[in-house]
Design a protein around this motif. Structure first.
Motif, PDB file in Angstrom:
ATOM      1  N   ILE A  20       2.191   9.064  -3.194  1.00 32.01           N
ATOM      2  CA  ILE A  20       0.976   8.325  -2.814  1.00 32.01           C
ATOM      3  C   ILE A  20      -0.100   9.176  -2.689  1.00 32.01           C
ATOM      4  CG2 ILE A  20       0.103   7.028  -0.831  1.00 32.01           C
ATOM      5  CD1 ILE A  20       2.845   6.412   0.161  1.00 32.01           C
ATOM      6  N   ASP A  21      -1.269   8.835  -3.069  1.00 33.07           N
ATOM      7  CA  ASP A  21      -2.463   9.627  -3.169  1.00 33.07           C
ATOM      8  C   ASP A  21      -3.533   8.919  -2.326  1.00 33.07           C
ATOM      9  OD1 ASP A  21      -4.726  11.273  -3.655  1.00 33.07           O
ATOM     10  OD2 ASP A  21      -5.377   9.978  -5.142  1.00 33.07           O
ATOM     11  N   ILE A  22      -3.933   9.329  -0.925  1.00 34.49           N
ATOM     12  CA  ILE A  22      -4.627   8.653  -0.313  1.00 34.49           C
ATOM     13  C   ILE A  22      -6.024   9.219  -0.231  1.00 34.49           C
ATOM     14  CG2 ILE A  22      -5.067   8.203   2.434  1.00 34.49           C
ATOM     15  CD1 ILE A  22      -2.199   8.154   2.853  1.00 34.49           C
ATOM     16  N   GLY A  23      -7.027   8.414  -0.597  1.00 32.63           N
ATOM     17  CA  GLY A  23      -8.253   8.761  -0.764  1.00 32.63           C
ATOM     18  C   GLY A  23      -9.332   7.935   0.024  1.00 32.63           C
ATOM     19  N   GLY A  24     -10.509   8.600   0.474  1.00 30.27           N
ATOM     20  CA  GLY A  24     -11.341   7.807   1.029  1.00 30.27           C
ATOM     21  C   GLY A  24     -12.078   6.495   0.411  1.00 30.27           C
ATOM     22  N   ILE A  27      -6.572   3.946  -2.486  1.00 33.74           N
ATOM     23  CA  ILE A  27      -5.124   4.492  -2.448  1.00 33.74           C
ATOM     24  C   ILE A  27      -4.406   4.169  -3.566  1.00 33.74           C
ATOM     25  CG2 ILE A  27      -3.198   4.339  -1.029  1.00 33.74           C
ATOM     26  CD1 ILE A  27      -5.129   3.661   1.449  1.00 33.74           C
ATOM     27  N   HIS A  28      -3.606   5.141  -4.244  1.00 34.60           N
ATOM     28  CA  HIS A  28      -2.911   5.109  -5.367  1.00 34.60           C
ATOM     29  C   HIS A  28      -1.618   5.364  -5.016  1.00 34.60           C
ATOM     30  CE1 HIS A  28      -3.126   5.774 -10.088  1.00 34.60           C
ATOM     31  NE2 HIS A  28      -2.282   4.687  -9.540  1.00 34.60           N
ATOM     32  N   MET A  29      -0.579   4.518  -5.578  1.00 32.37           N
ATOM     33  CA  MET A  29       0.763   4.821  -5.406  1.00 32.37           C
ATOM     34  C   MET A  29       1.600   4.373  -6.347  1.00 32.37           C
ATOM     35  SD  MET A  29       1.828   2.680  -1.899  1.00 32.37           S
ATOM     36  CE  MET A  29       0.458   2.933  -1.129  1.00 32.37           C
ATOM     37  N   SER A  44      -8.231  -0.691  -2.923  1.00 32.00           N
ATOM     38  CA  SER A  44      -9.497  -0.049  -2.137  1.00 32.00           C
ATOM     39  C   SER A  44      -8.887   0.477  -0.557  1.00 32.00           C
ATOM     40  CB  SER A  44     -10.736  -0.913  -1.951  1.00 32.00           C
ATOM     41  OG  SER A  44     -10.991  -1.029  -3.450  1.00 32.00           O
ATOM     42  N   THR A  45      -9.618   1.606  -0.233  1.00 36.17           N
ATOM     43  CA  THR A  45      -9.254   2.071   1.052  1.00 36.17           C
ATOM     44  C   THR A  45     -10.120   1.338   2.039  1.00 36.17           C
ATOM     45  OG1 THR A  45      -8.641   4.239   0.294  1.00 36.17           O
ATOM     46  CG2 THR A  45      -9.149   4.058   2.556  1.00 36.17           C
ATOM     47  N   SER A  46      -9.744   0.647   3.313  1.00 37.65           N
ATOM     48  CA  SER A  46     -10.409   0.185   4.251  1.00 37.65           C
ATOM     49  C   SER A  46     -11.024   1.284   5.135  1.00 37.65           C
ATOM     50  CB  SER A  46      -9.646  -0.953   4.854  1.00 37.65           C
ATOM     51  OG  SER A  46      -9.192  -1.895   4.242  1.00 37.65           O
ATOM     52  N   ALA A  47     -11.866   2.246   4.726  1.00 39.68           N
ATOM     53  CA  ALA A  47     -12.367   3.342   5.060  1.00 39.68           C
ATOM     54  C   ALA A  47     -12.759   3.279   6.737  1.00 39.68           C
ATOM     55  CB  ALA A  47     -13.309   4.065   4.235  1.00 39.68           C
ATOM     56  N   GLU A  56      -1.113  -0.158   8.046  1.00 35.41           N
ATOM     57  CA  GLU A  56      -0.336  -1.701   7.549  1.00 35.41           C
ATOM     58  C   GLU A  56      -0.540  -1.725   6.327  1.00 35.41           C
ATOM     59  OE1 GLU A  56      -1.920  -4.367  10.377  1.00 35.41           O
ATOM     60  OE2 GLU A  56      -0.903  -3.501  12.097  1.00 35.41           O
ATOM     61  N   GLU A  57      -1.790  -1.314   5.746  1.00 35.58           N
ATOM     62  CA  GLU A  57      -1.963  -1.491   3.961  1.00 35.58           C
ATOM     63  C   GLU A  57      -1.066  -0.483   3.314  1.00 35.58           C
ATOM     64  OE1 GLU A  57      -6.269  -1.207   3.907  1.00 35.58           O
ATOM     65  OE2 GLU A  57      -6.657  -3.066   4.736  1.00 35.58           O
ATOM     66  N   ILE A  58      -1.074   0.600   3.676  1.00 37.69           N
ATOM     67  CA  ILE A  58      -0.234   1.634   3.116  1.00 37.69           C
ATOM     68  C   ILE A  58       1.448   1.007   3.263  1.00 37.69           C
ATOM     69  CG2 ILE A  58       0.649   3.925   3.168  1.00 37.69           C
ATOM     70  CD1 ILE A  58      -2.035   4.777   4.158  1.00 37.69           C
ATOM     71  N   VAL A  59       1.791   0.677   4.452  1.00 33.98           N
ATOM     72  CA  VAL A  59       3.110   0.143   4.406  1.00 33.98           C
ATOM     73  C   VAL A  59       3.364  -1.150   3.683  1.00 33.98           C
ATOM     74  CG1 VAL A  59       4.687  -1.274   6.095  1.00 33.98           C
ATOM     75  CG2 VAL A  59       3.626   0.833   6.874  1.00 33.98           C
ATOM     76  N   ALA A  60       2.464  -2.093   3.432  1.00 30.65           N
ATOM     77  CA  ALA A  60       2.651  -2.960   2.484  1.00 30.65           C
ATOM     78  C   ALA A  60       2.804  -2.821   1.092  1.00 30.65           C
ATOM     79  CB  ALA A  60       1.569  -4.065   2.775  1.00 30.65           C
ATOM     80  N   GLY A  61       1.835  -1.445   0.715  1.00 31.83           N
ATOM     81  CA  GLY A  61       2.075  -0.834  -0.672  1.00 31.83           C
ATOM     82  C   GLY A  61       3.468  -0.318  -0.970  1.00 31.83           C
ATOM     83  N   VAL A  62       3.739   0.478   0.082  1.00 30.36           N
ATOM     84  CA  VAL A  62       5.378   1.079  -0.154  1.00 30.36           C
ATOM     85  C   VAL A  62       6.155   0.042  -0.209  1.00 30.36           C
ATOM     86  CG1 VAL A  62       6.705   2.673   0.841  1.00 30.36           C
ATOM     87  CG2 VAL A  62       4.323   3.435   1.054  1.00 30.36           C
TER      88      VAL A  62
END
Length: 307
Positions: A20-24, A27-29, A44-47, A56-62
């Protein structure tokens, strides 16, 4: 020839790992296996959102990538990381992420091991395991993008320092500002009011002013590399990031600047190359997991052996 440390890690690369690459801004995984991305997702990151929403968005992606065969998760973030506890601090361009127990959150949810570090470290980890860094025991990876990021490999291991902040050369004072202001995309925007992509296009067309700007950039980058030589004296420097695509336009000036380094044997033996790996951010995050997980297994084995 691969060194012993890399051979041990290579034995683990057939396992599926989510990088996972978390950017501002995004987010790419992806699911990585044997140095290849089997499947991936990007959003897109909900910056500006609260930290729980982003989590929660990261969890959904994973969850969309996770299978029973997944060995674990590796993550790179543009911020400080307490690697032992897996707490990320002060993530760039995500104000709500000033202290997030990301490792604990993901391990509790997915029941898989998670390893997190600065994204400069994941770049170098990816090069160490999959790229040109395989040829060297000691090298520094530099990402030239919106910022100036670095990752240090010593004896085929990441040296990340306290809070994964080792090698933050971009923050060092340089001229009237910092190295990052002269050795990243900031240089083009702040000094010449032109985005790097447009400058690249002009240089490709032979525009004299664009070529001159790239020469200036190369001179500054060479000075940054000399600072790295004084500090770490690596065998090689490997460049990545969007600005490195203009390497042919700044290489000559960069090397001319490096040649003013006072120790001839050091500057003459130094190798400077560009990364050739696509999606290095995801592969690097997965490589960081492989490196850390291999060390964890070895340490546990030693402990059991001594009991």
């Amino acid at each position: 020839m691969l060194k012993l440390e890399l051979i041990k890690i290579k034995m683990q690369t057939n396992k599926k790992v989510i990088g996972i690459d978390i950017g501002g801004t995004k987010i790419h995984m992806g699911e990585v296996q044997d140095g290849k991305i089997n499947k991936e997702t990007k959003f897109s990151t909900s910056a500006g959102a609260p930290k729980q929403q982003i989590l929660e968005e990261i969890v959904a992606g994973v969850a969309a990538l996770m299978t029973q065969e997944t060995a674990g998760i590796g993550i790179g973030v543009p911020g400080l990381v307490d690697e032992k506890l897996g707490i990320v601090h002060n993530v760039q361009n995500i104000p709500s992420w000033n202290k997030v127990a990301l490792k604990a959150e993901l391990e509790t949810y997915f029941k898989k091991p998670v390893y997190i570090t600065n994204d400069g470290n994941t770049f170098s980890a990816g090069e160490n395991l999959y790229g040109k860094g395989r040829l060297y025991n000691n090298f520094v990876g530099i990402t030239l993008g919106t910022g100036f990021g670095t990752g240090i490999i010593i004896d085929n291991k990441i040296y990340s320092g306290n809070y994964s902040s080792a090698g933050e050369f971009g923050g060092m004072p340089y001229l009237e500002e910092t190295l990052e202001d002269y050795c990243s995309g900031k240089f083009f925007l702040q000094k010449f009011k032109i985005p790097g992509e447009k400058l690249m296009s002009l240089a490709e067309g032979g525009d004299a002013q664009a070529l001159e700007i790239f020469e200036q950039f190369g001179n500054h980058l060479g000075n940054a590399i000399k600072i790295i030589l004084f500090t770490l004296s690596p065998q090689a420097v490997i460049l990545g990031g969007s600005v490195s695509k203009g390497y042919s336009y700044f290489e000559k000036a960069m090397r001319k600047s490096v040649q003013t380094f006072p120790y001839k044997i050091i500057k003459d033996s130094l190798i400077i190359e560009c990364s050739e790996i696509a999606n290095i951010s995801i592969l690097g995050a997965a490589a960081h997991f492989q490196m850390r997980n291999t060390m964890h297994i070895e340490n546990n084995t030693k402990i059991k052996t001594t009991l």
